[in-house]
Design a protein around this motif. Sequence first.
Motif, PDB file in Angstrom:
ATOM      1  N   PHE A 127      33.911  38.414  36.559  1.00  0.00           N
ATOM      2  CA  PHE A 127      34.202  39.294  37.657  1.00  0.00           C
ATOM      3  C   PHE A 127      33.705  38.547  38.962  1.00  0.00           C
ATOM      4  N   PHE A 128      32.433  38.114  38.783  1.00  0.00           N
ATOM      5  CA  PHE A 128      31.619  37.760  40.220  1.00  0.00           C
ATOM      6  C   PHE A 128      31.821  36.412  40.631  1.00  0.00           C
ATOM      7  N   SER A 129      31.986  35.494  39.622  1.00  0.00           N
ATOM      8  CA  SER A 129      32.016  34.187  40.258  1.00  0.00           C
ATOM      9  C   SER A 129      33.259  33.868  41.139  1.00  0.00           C
ATOM     10  N   PRO A 130      34.385  34.182  40.975  1.00  0.00           N
ATOM     11  CA  PRO A 130      35.393  33.777  41.680  1.00  0.00           C
ATOM     12  C   PRO A 130      35.397  34.659  43.179  1.00  0.00           C
ATOM     13  N   VAL A 131      34.704  35.468  43.382  1.00  0.00           N
ATOM     14  CA  VAL A 131      34.644  36.295  44.710  1.00  0.00           C
ATOM     15  C   VAL A 131      33.231  36.309  45.515  1.00  0.00           C
ATOM     16  N   VAL A 132      32.069  35.827  44.838  1.00  0.00           N
ATOM     17  CA  VAL A 132      31.032  35.891  45.407  1.00  0.00           C
ATOM     18  C   VAL A 132      30.807  35.228  46.852  1.00  0.00           C
TER      19      VAL A 132
END
Length: 473
Positions: A127-132
Amino acid sequence: MSDRYQKIATSPMGKSLFSALGLPTPVTLDRQAKAEGDFLHGKVLVGAASGSTLLGAVTRILANSSAEICCQASAATASDVVTAAEKAGKKTTQVSTGKEDSTRFKALVFDATGISSTAELRALHDFFSPVVKKMENSGRIVVLGTPMAECDSVSQAAAMRSLEGFTRSLGKEVGKKGTTVQLVYVSKGVDAELDSPLRFCLSPRSAYVSAQVLQVGTGKENDGIDWSRPLDGKVVLVTGASRGIGEAIAEVMARDGAKVVCLDVPQAAAGLEKVATRIGGSVIAVDITAADAPKAIADALEQEFGGVDVVVHNAGVTRDKTLGNMKADWWDMVIDINLSSEERINDELLARNLLRDNGRIVCVSSMSGIAGNFGQTNYAVSKAGVIGYVQAMAAPLAEKNITINAVAPGFIETQMTAAIPLMTREVGRRMNSLSQGGQPQDVAEAIAFFASPASVGVNGNVIRVCGQSLLGA
Ligand SMILES: NC(=O)c1ccc[n+]([C@@H]2O[C@H](COP(=O)([O-])OP(=O)(O)OC[C@H]3O[C@@H](n4cnc5c(N)ncnc54)[C@H](O)[C@@H]3O)[C@@H](O)[C@H]2O)c1
């Protein structure tokens, strides 16, 4: 007081110079400017691990903001987010979150309650890696988990504890953009109780709170609340209100609709009057350590208001010396003002039933009470004692439908910290993920969150208002 370094670092010329020199360039944090019910603007990306249980509550709460709910189109749980948001009356925007996509998010909310074993922790990365890297400045990140004690297996309990390491590390990575990360453990079956904590964590009110862990349990249901003035009709006592953090607490409480009773020592009466007049409050000039202070305070509250809804124990002092050089009177004075007097005042108010139903007690601890500090054994004893007191009182007070919580400020820009020698002050101010000191308002906002009648499920918590200081947990 003003932070000259930050002013230069954020000026157009300073920005490029500081970045070339590799110096931290603290961003100007978004703060709550006025009473407002809306808590989030911009795009909020919502995600969940498979089998999570809080999407309904999350989307219901977000539906009451002006934020646009988004989900990752490729996520296995995308349809769960869409369905939950639809039920809440909101449309969801599906986004690709690939490298080529230029969407920017103000907030990320991830429901991790579905993670049932350590093998499933990969969901956090996915969830977080592509959008952080796609967050706006002063962004907000919230991770939701299940309390370890309520987990179905050892592996799930370990996975839920892992969330703490995740949020604390992520806070350190995103802090330079003014973004904060919180972990909220939500007891099973809790729904309405999540409103107040989630709103706080996603709003500008939590500007200087990062990498904190909140526990949300069940509480007695509350009738409708006006989110722009949550303290309407409430009587709030604030000790040490003539200046500094206490003055800011009084102002924020009044902004949120409360009638504020401002208390300070008689020597501070002039400043106290000014604050009270400005916010339409009233005054009690008394030394809280005086033998008759608890009775005098209780009498004043009873006569003028018939009781009190919120008590904020903010008055505090430091008398620093290394232990070998510390006289017993400084030891006693600090513990009496910062800790014992709070117990005596609460005892009197409770014995006389003056703290009303759905009442709140909020205490002010300190980072010194968590991490300890050189030359502050007396102060750290008093402030750690405040935490112990809050934890020990939470259960007995819950039986009376009263909550007790504490804030532990880090480096806050006040007269107290202005008096610290320049180099020590500069180190204290920068040694946190946001690379800046907090404002008295930041402490006041966290206290107002605990004080809200909607914070029914928040009891026995301690949150640090320290920008994720490098000191302590
Ligand atoms: N400023 C910071 O960075 C910081 C950090 C951690 C914790 N804190 C805590 O926050 C609280 C407020 O701190 P501040 O920086 O605004 O300090 P401050 O010295 O500006 O204000 C403290 C107030 O408490 C009042 N007070 C002291 N003794 C009292 C007594 N016996 N009876 C009644 N009132 C009394 C003082 O007159 C003063 O108005 C304190 O509990 C402090 O320990 C502050």
